[in-house]
Design a protein around this motif. Sequence first.
Motif, PDB file in Angstrom:
ATOM      1  N   LEU A 111       0.834  -1.195   0.000  1.00  0.00           N
ATOM      2  CA  LEU A 111       0.000   0.000   0.000  1.00  0.00           C
ATOM      3  C   LEU A 111       0.876   1.254   0.000  1.00  0.00           C
ATOM      4  O   LEU A 111       2.039   1.216   0.428  1.00  0.00           O
ATOM      5  CB  LEU A 111      -0.893   0.014   1.244  1.00  0.00           C
ATOM      6  N   PRO A 112       0.348   2.383  -0.465  1.00  0.00           N
ATOM      7  CA  PRO A 112       1.101   3.641  -0.354  1.00  0.00           C
ATOM      8  C   PRO A 112       1.498   3.929   1.092  1.00  0.00           C
ATOM      9  O   PRO A 112       0.913   3.397   2.042  1.00  0.00           O
ATOM     10  CB  PRO A 112       0.116   4.687  -0.887  1.00  0.00           C
ATOM     11  N   ALA A 113       2.489   4.796   1.265  1.00  0.00           N
ATOM     12  CA  ALA A 113       3.044   5.066   2.600  1.00  0.00           C
ATOM     13  C   ALA A 113       1.972   5.496   3.592  1.00  0.00           C
ATOM     14  O   ALA A 113       1.970   5.061   4.747  1.00  0.00           O
ATOM     15  CB  ALA A 113       4.136   6.124   2.493  1.00  0.00           C
ATOM     16  N   GLU A 114       1.031   6.340   3.172  1.00  0.00           N
ATOM     17  CA  GLU A 114      -0.022   6.782   4.090  1.00  0.00           C
ATOM     18  C   GLU A 114      -0.934   5.628   4.488  1.00  0.00           C
ATOM     19  O   GLU A 114      -1.440   5.587   5.616  1.00  0.00           O
ATOM     20  CB  GLU A 114      -0.843   7.900   3.441  1.00  0.00           C
ATOM     21  N   GLY A 115      -1.148   4.696   3.575  1.00  0.00           N
ATOM     22  CA  GLY A 115      -1.954   3.526   3.899  1.00  0.00           C
ATOM     23  C   GLY A 115      -1.264   2.629   4.901  1.00  0.00           C
ATOM     24  O   GLY A 115      -1.901   2.111   5.835  1.00  0.00           O
ATOM     25  N   ARG A 116       0.034   2.427   4.739  1.00  0.00           N
ATOM     26  CA  ARG A 116       0.786   1.609   5.700  1.00  0.00           C
ATOM     27  C   ARG A 116       0.760   2.250   7.081  1.00  0.00           C
ATOM     28  O   ARG A 116       0.649   1.549   8.093  1.00  0.00           O
ATOM     29  CB  ARG A 116       2.221   1.407   5.207  1.00  0.00           C
TER      30      ARG A 116
END
Length: 388
Positions: A111-116
């Motif tokens: 997932l994108p960094a914000e999702g992680r």
Amino acid sequence: MSASAAENPPAGHPAAESPAAELPAGAVDRLVRAAERDLPALEERRRLGAETMAEITAAGFLRHFVAREFGGTAGTFSALLDASATVGRTCPSTAWCATLFAAHGRLASYLPAEGRQALWGSSPDVPIATAIMPPRGRAVPVPGGWLLSGRWDTASGVDHADWLLLASRTGAPDRPEHRILAVPRADWTVLDSWRSLGMRGTGSHAVEVAEVFVPERLSVTMADLAHPVAADAARCHRVPVQLAGTLMFAAPVAGAAEGALDAWRAAAVTPRPVRSAASDQALSESSAQIAAARLLLERAARRADRDEVTPLLVAENRRDAVTAVRWCAAAVDRLFHAAGSHVHCDGSPFQRYWRDITTAATHGALGPAGAAAEYADTVLGPPGPDGR
């Protein structure tokens, strides 16, 4: 054996990246004892017990493939194979859920960094279930993300999950995408649907989503899983998901087959040894087949941990994992037919192993036709227009 314990590779070697304490043996042993206590109620309840789930978490399965920046282990495939097989020797359902919780952490790492950050900002020990094959439901693009709705048929361990990865088709009709979307616990409903011959304790129920907004930061396409999370990521996040995806489903089966062999031997000598030429042959052939299956999986795990990634390596690992499961299923089925009528009775440990392995071997990820086609395409080239 695990890569961390086996050969002490030099600094800088990919196998040296994972800490030696991943999935510690003592914690795995505590999980085995909890799973053993849970067995009497497991099949009727059709999901793991709370104590078993707590020990899965304590052993480190949830954090095994989570990045170290979030407190995870970013561990090896070899260590996970060892731990999964150890648990599967006592309870295949527990091993299945524990291993998939680990594997799903690896999927979510794309997932994108914000999702992680949304998943693991507070803790690396986040239980994640999935229903990503085949894509289902409806994902309608809207500004900033998608509106997701629909029903997905099986999600192992979903009763214990905080997040759920679901797959749906997106993109233009002429360029469809297999998109994975992460949904928090409040946004789905578990349907009490899991009624199965075997693997009853996995709680692989259907799930339903009414209509929820999933932001872009909580989504990734299946095609993205073929590429590294980042150039400087740990080994488990640099290799394509397909390299060890099938191995994750095969590991619990290998342990279950070893447990089945133990149970068959115990039944054969109680109250006194029962021998025949047919049973001797079944024991000899099946024990060799189960041992060979474990060796295939250990090689596949080592290659996933260390070797240069090529299309051939990916195809070989999938081939070997599927073959190992087929060998385990054939070996245990042979033992089942060589045993006496007592193994057909409710309460027979061997019967439970046979049901679990028979069910697990039918999982779509373990289908032999797809693995054979991928391997043949890699070695021989794709077939021509006439199919040859």
